[in-house]
Design an enzyme around this catalytic site. Structure first.
Site, PDB file in Angstrom:
ATOM      1  N   ARG A  15       0.548  -1.170   0.152  1.00 39.69           N
ATOM      2  CA  ARG A  15      -0.032   0.142  -0.213  1.00 39.69           C
ATOM      3  C   ARG A  15       0.853   1.171   0.078  1.00 39.69           C
ATOM      4  NH1 ARG A  15      -3.878  -0.818   4.924  1.00 39.69           N
ATOM      5  NH2 ARG A  15      -4.273   1.574   4.318  1.00 39.69           N
ATOM      6  N   GLY A  80       3.333 -15.467   7.706  1.00 42.93           N
ATOM      7  CA  GLY A  80       2.825 -15.173   8.901  1.00 42.93           C
ATOM      8  C   GLY A  80       3.486 -14.662  10.011  1.00 42.93           C
ATOM      9  N   TYR A 348      29.124  32.094   3.273  1.00 43.56           N
ATOM     10  CA  TYR A 348      29.351  30.609   3.389  1.00 43.56           C
ATOM     11  C   TYR A 348      30.645  30.584   3.930  1.00 43.56           C
ATOM     12  CZ  TYR A 348      30.595  26.007   2.041  1.00 43.56           C
ATOM     13  OH  TYR A 348      30.960  24.734   2.222  1.00 43.56           O
TER      14      TYR A 348
END
Length: 449
Positions: A15, A80, A348
């Site tokens: 899903r 399972g 920077y």
């Protein structure tokens, strides 16, 4: 009592509509699997076994990156939950202690809840984690008799009376490791799905005269993640909890709903966090700092009294000492900024160190990369770097040194020296007007053609 964690992480998560294994989707900048592993750390487990299946190599890398001692078991077929746990058996052969089964896609089990389960284990052979569900839906029901768990009934097999129970099964189970695997060995797959269900061990245990109980937790802890929508809900739940914890711990947030924390963010009391601040992983902020709006932090350490932002970015390896100022549109990466130093505008600073009480002018850049290698810039104490200075590494500026605005510094500057490295200005009187008139005439001639 020694403890082992068995974390089931073999599912694909169809899903999710993703090539990434489900348990590696992130909440607060960490895979769901890592959240499950973190929760179990409170028990100081002697062993952690992660049962991997789909994308096993990726799952293994993520597990070992978080805990290099983790053991990996492989479930090649998904038959399972009992079958999945059984795959961990070889890693726990002869283990004398309890095993707790957790799920890699259920990331919010609280450490306190696991501690409650271990306390209950002292009185019962098997302990299950349950929750009172607002909408029990198709969850398995926990059938209790006092504090004894008689059985777990799957919804499809439950009677109307059993379906009315709202105490539901989370799937988390604790039992002595040897007993757990003995019980699993007796589980059958005589059901419609032909799978081996871990829940069946309760009935097997009770038939043997063993005791079982259930510990209750809040339903929010058992949130399982099976889709992108649920992943978004989980992220929102984490952020809400993190914001509430921060407020309770003495942190001021003007708009807490706009602040986003990582799973490992640490912020000290009396820190002020303005709106729209984002934390990536690996950030520590000491007490009394101020993090101004629209700033981003990752892998950084901010000391007491520092001010960062607005619109600043601290990247991994940024280390700010006390009372430093990092201003708007400044980026700091793999650099230390000394006490009281300021980098206030449009700069920077990468692969660098700045001493105490130095001032870095607007537009300064440490030119640290030559296309192949990174190089460092070393700036001493009480240095004044003029605006728009390019510091071409490797280069150093000594204590009390100064650079003129617009300089390109390619050589070391000694203590107390002034470095000027820019072209000499030439001024030509009246030339601007002559140039404009010449260009206008050229344009007019072109348009006439």
């Amino acid at each position: 009592m020694n403890t082992a964690l068995i974390i089931l992480a073999a599912g694909q998560g169809t899903r999710m509509k993703s090539d990434l294994p489900k348990v590696l989707h992130q909440i607060a900048h960490a895979p769901m699997l890592v959240h499950a592993m973190k929760a179990g750390q409170v028990l100081e487990p002697e062993k952690i076994v992660v049962v991997a299946g789909h994308g096993a190599d990726q799952v293994e890398r993520a597990a070992l990156e978080w805990d290099e001692t983790a053991l990996i078991a492989h479930q090649s077929e998904q038959l399972g939950t009992a079958h999945a746990v059984a795959q961990a058996g070889s890693h726990l052969d002869g283990f004398e202690g309890d095993a707790i089964v957790l799920y890699g896609d259920t990331p919010f089990i609280r450490p306190e809840t696991l501690e409650q389960m271990t306390k209950a284990r002292a009185q019962h052979d098997v302990v299950v984690l349950g929750f009172e569900a607002k909408d029990p839906g198709r969850y398995g029901r926990l059938v209790m008799q006092g504090d004894t768990l008689e059985r777990i009934v799957e919804f499809k097999d439950a009677s109307e009376q059993e379906r009315a129970i709202n105490f539901c099964n989370s799937g988390v189970i604790a039992a002595p490791a040897k007993l757990l695997f003995d019980l699993i060995s007796e589980v059958k797959n005589n059901n419609a799905a032909e799978e081996y269900y871990l829940t069946d061990i309760i009935g097997i245990a009770r038939a043997k005269g063993l005791s079982a109980t259930a510990v209750a937790c809040d339903e929010s802890e058992t949130m399982g993640i099976n889709s992108r929508a649920e992943l978004a809900q989980a992220e929102a739940a984490f952020q809400t909890a993190a914001r509430n914890e921060a407020l309770e711990n003495g942190i001021t947030m003007h708009a807490p709903e706009t602040v986003h924390f990582a799973h490992d963010t640490h912020v000290g009391r009396d820190t002020i966090i303005e709106p729209n601040v984002i934390f990536g992983p690996g950030v520590t902020v000491e007490s009394g700092a101020r993090l101004r709006a629209f700033s981003h932090f990752e892998g950084a350490h901010v000391s007491r009294g520092a001010i960062v932002g607005p619109y600043a970015r601290l990247r991994p390896g940024a280390e700010l000492a006390e009372d430093t100022h990092i201003g708007n549109f400044v980026e700091v990466k793999n650099a230390t900024i000394g006490e009281g130093s300021k980098v206030n505008h449009l700069s920077y600073i990468g692969d660098a160190s700045i001493g105490e009480a130095s001032n870095i002018g607007a537009g300064t850049i440490t030119c640290n990369y030559d296309g192949v290698m990174k190089h460092r810039t070393e700036i001493g104490n009480r240095v004044f770097v003029g605006s728009n200075t390019m510091l071409v590494a490797p280069v150093s500026l000594g204590d009390d040194a100064m650079t003129g605005s617009g300089s390109v510094i390619t050589s070391n500057v000694p203590d107390g020296a002034l470095a000027l490295a820019r072209a000499r200005q030439e001024t030509k009187p009246g030339m601007a007007r002559k140039l404009v008139e010449m260009l206008k005439a050229k344009k007019k001639k072109k348009e006439a053609k």
